[in-house]
Write a protein that holds these residues in place. Sequence first.
Motif, short mmCIF file in Angstrom:
data_model
loop_
_atom_site.label_atom_id
_atom_site.label_comp_id
_atom_site.label_asym_id
_atom_site.label_seq_id
_atom_site.Cartn_x
_atom_site.Cartn_y
_atom_site.Cartn_z
N PHE A 17 -56.34 2.54 17.21
CA PHE A 17 -55.41 2.88 16.14
C PHE A 17 -54.53 4.07 16.50
O PHE A 17 -53.34 4.08 16.23
CB PHE A 17 -56.18 3.18 14.85
N ILE A 36 -52.93 3.02 28.66
CA ILE A 36 -54.05 2.51 29.47
C ILE A 36 -55.21 2.17 28.54
O ILE A 36 -55.59 2.97 27.69
CB ILE A 36 -54.54 3.59 30.47
N LEU A 273 -65.01 10.58 27.81
CA LEU A 273 -63.87 11.40 28.27
C LEU A 273 -63.84 12.76 27.58
O LEU A 273 -63.18 13.69 28.05
CB LEU A 273 -62.55 10.65 28.08
N GLY A 309 -57.45 10.93 17.03
CA GLY A 309 -58.34 9.87 16.52
C GLY A 309 -59.79 10.32 16.46
O GLY A 309 -60.10 11.50 16.33
N ARG A 462 -69.18 0.68 25.69
CA ARG A 462 -69.04 1.34 24.41
C ARG A 462 -69.60 0.48 23.32
O ARG A 462 -69.63 -0.72 23.39
CB ARG A 462 -67.58 1.60 24.08
C1 LIG Z 1 -67.49 -1.47 12.37
C2 LIG Z 1 -66.42 -0.48 12.01
C3 LIG Z 1 -65.85 -0.52 10.76
C4 LIG Z 1 -64.84 0.39 10.41
N1 LIG Z 1 -64.27 0.31 9.17
C5 LIG Z 1 -63.23 1.12 8.87
C6 LIG Z 1 -62.54 0.99 7.63
O1 LIG Z 1 -62.88 0.15 6.80
N2 LIG Z 1 -61.49 1.83 7.39
C7 LIG Z 1 -61.10 2.77 8.30
O2 LIG Z 1 -60.12 3.47 8.05
N3 LIG Z 1 -61.73 2.93 9.47
C8 LIG Z 1 -62.79 2.13 9.78
N4 LIG Z 1 -63.44 2.27 10.97
C9 LIG Z 1 -63.09 3.40 11.85
C10 LIG Z 1 -61.83 3.12 12.65
O3 LIG Z 1 -61.93 1.88 13.29
C11 LIG Z 1 -61.69 4.26 13.66
O4 LIG Z 1 -61.54 5.45 12.97
C12 LIG Z 1 -60.48 4.04 14.55
O5 LIG Z 1 -60.66 2.87 15.32
C13 LIG Z 1 -60.28 5.24 15.49
O6 LIG Z 1 -59.16 5.00 16.29
P1 LIG Z 1 -59.07 5.63 17.76
O7 LIG Z 1 -57.70 5.29 18.24
O8 LIG Z 1 -59.50 7.03 17.74
O9 LIG Z 1 -60.17 4.84 18.61
P2 LIG Z 1 -60.44 3.31 18.78
O10 LIG Z 1 -59.71 2.50 17.79
O11 LIG Z 1 -61.91 3.17 18.85
O12 LIG Z 1 -59.80 2.95 20.20
C14 LIG Z 1 -60.29 3.50 21.39
C15 LIG Z 1 -59.69 2.68 22.53
O13 LIG Z 1 -59.93 3.37 23.74
C16 LIG Z 1 -60.32 2.44 24.73
N5 LIG Z 1 -61.12 3.19 25.71
C17 LIG Z 1 -62.26 3.88 25.48
N6 LIG Z 1 -62.66 4.49 26.61
C18 LIG Z 1 -61.77 4.18 27.56
C19 LIG Z 1 -61.64 4.52 28.95
N7 LIG Z 1 -62.51 5.32 29.58
N8 LIG Z 1 -60.59 4.03 29.63
C20 LIG Z 1 -59.68 3.21 29.03
N9 LIG Z 1 -59.76 2.88 27.73
C21 LIG Z 1 -60.78 3.35 27.00
C22 LIG Z 1 -61.08 1.38 23.97
O14 LIG Z 1 -61.11 0.15 24.66
C23 LIG Z 1 -60.32 1.31 22.66
O15 LIG Z 1 -59.30 0.32 22.71
C24 LIG Z 1 -64.44 1.38 11.34
C25 LIG Z 1 -65.03 1.43 12.61
C26 LIG Z 1 -66.01 0.49 12.95
C27 LIG Z 1 -66.64 0.54 14.31
#
Ligand SMILES: Cc1cc2nc3c(=O)[nH]c(=O)nc-3n(C[C@H](O)[C@H](O)[C@H](O)COP(=O)(O)OP(=O)(O)OC[C@H]3O[C@@H](n4cnc5c(N)ncnc54)[C@H](O)[C@@H]3O)c2cc1C
Length: 468
Positions: A17, A36, A273, A309, A462
């Motif tokens: 996200f 990436i 990371l 995030g 993960r």
């Molecule tokens: C089951 C579940 C239900 C949820 N329900 C809700 C909800 O109803 N409402 C809400 O607002 N939030 C919800 N959340 C939380 C929400 O999904 C997270 O807050 C959000 O995804 C965080 O976004 P982010 O970009 O920080 O990380 P993420 O969306 O987790 O994205 C991280 C990305 O980094 C990539 N990545 C990780 N490590 C590496 C690496 N070393 N090299 C390359 N790529 C890498 C992964 O593949 C992934 O695509 C839920 C989460 C889960 C697991």
Amino acid sequence: MTTDDKRPHVVIIGGGFGGLECARSLPPSDFRVTLIDSRNFHLFQPLLYQVATGGLSPANIAAPLRGVLARRKNVSVRMGEVVDILPDEQRVCLNDGHVDYDELVVATGVRHNYFGHNTWEQFAPGLKTVEDAVGIRHRVLEAFERAERATDPGELHRLLTFVVIGGGPTGVEMAGAIAELARGTLRGNFRRINPAHSRVLLIEAGPRVLAAYTDASSNRAMRSLERLGVTVWLNTRVVDISASMVSVIRNGVRHNLPTRAAIWAAGVQASHLGATLRDRAGATLDQVGRVIVEKDLSIAGQPHIFVIGDLANYPHQTGEPLPGIAPVAMQQGRFVADRLGLRYVDADFIPFHYHHRGSMATIGRAAAVAEIGRWRFSGYPAWLAWLFIHVLFLIEFESRVLVMIQWAWNYFTRNRSARLITGDVDAALSDRDAKPAPHPKSNPGNAAAKAPSKPAKPKPRRSAKATQ
Ligand SMILES: Cc1cc2nc3c(=O)[nH]c(=O)nc-3n(C[C@H](O)[C@H](O)[C@H](O)COP(=O)(O)OP(=O)(O)OC[C@H]3O[C@@H](n4cnc5c(N)ncnc54)[C@H](O)[C@@H]3O)c2cc1C
């Protein structure tokens, strides 16, 4: 993009996200961007529980990153796992090469936290990735299949007991969805067992479910869960998990709950990371490994590295970290994009401020709780609002339509058409079933040491649930 392109190069790690929103918000004329991710798709994690319970297929809740960004000509997608970051050289190292940056945005999220009991993961998987969801679906559906042919009453009881650990939004959703599956969807599907006789237990260490919500909402959620037939045990601590049972302490008494399908929704820790940024860039981490960021979401002393995030701990607004939810990640992604744009025109700096528009959790069919501004509502209106917002946010138009049709169909027919048992039939688990691990009766504090010594089946790196 050409090699003599003079635009600053922004590298974003993570197409979740936060990272995706940042990539979409950076002005194409000012920046070239490399996004990436170790996966080639963006995953809509809030609907993973639907995949885990056969309501939706993985493709309904995932969108290929290249497709999503096809019209952003300034953005390149690179699939690969980032293994190191070298701030002095402004370089990101992948498992198959490296990429140099002018500005770096790290948005790699979180994974499950078993609080030091990592051996539990093989018996009680968490829900974070598509593989996790398909694995849980497999486990849950296979338990019914095995129950249909079980002859021993004890084994039948174990197979029809589902234990969900953690009473946050994911635990509540999972417990509600399994109860609906057992009592509604599977009705009449089996000849020897009645799936409605299944026992679904939700275990929560604290005094209420949905702790981040008001007392009133969490009481409503409790009542909805009970109506669905979920047994909720509050103030209950898990002390051991093995292939054949989950052991808990409740009111000072140890209970061994025989089960074949335990699901972990109890905590998160930062992606690895975070530790890399501590070691390489001097970042300060909190107790779960999240990076404590500055008011502009950069790392102290590293003005060219931003963390956003779930991986970021932003304490400057309330004194507490912001919740690990999608709107926080998206607003931070947009903020960093704006910030980078402003930096290059030397504008005044305004700190990040999260605008909370509301919280919603679903419990089951036509049951949800919503807190939007001063409004608190539950039941059917909350569920409709939840449904509308979640479908609206599905990133690809095609997914939205498909999900909407599938949901409408499921709603009227109580069907869950994606009830497929796929992938590797868990041979390791079958072996363990044949010889259940001896279960210790005392010394719960040393639970991890008591888990069977057989090595865990390799899992995707993960997995986890964000605390919301
Ligand atoms: C089951 C579940 C239900 C949820 N329900 C809700 C909800 O109803 N409402 C809400 O607002 N939030 C919800 N959340 C939380 C929400 O999904 C997270 O807050 C959000 O995804 C965080 O976004 P982010 O970009 O920080 O990380 P993420 O969306 O987790 O994205 C991280 C990305 O980094 C990539 N990545 C990780 N490590 C590496 C690496 N070393 N090299 C390359 N790529 C890498 C992964 O593949 C992934 O695509 C839920 C989460 C889960 C697991």
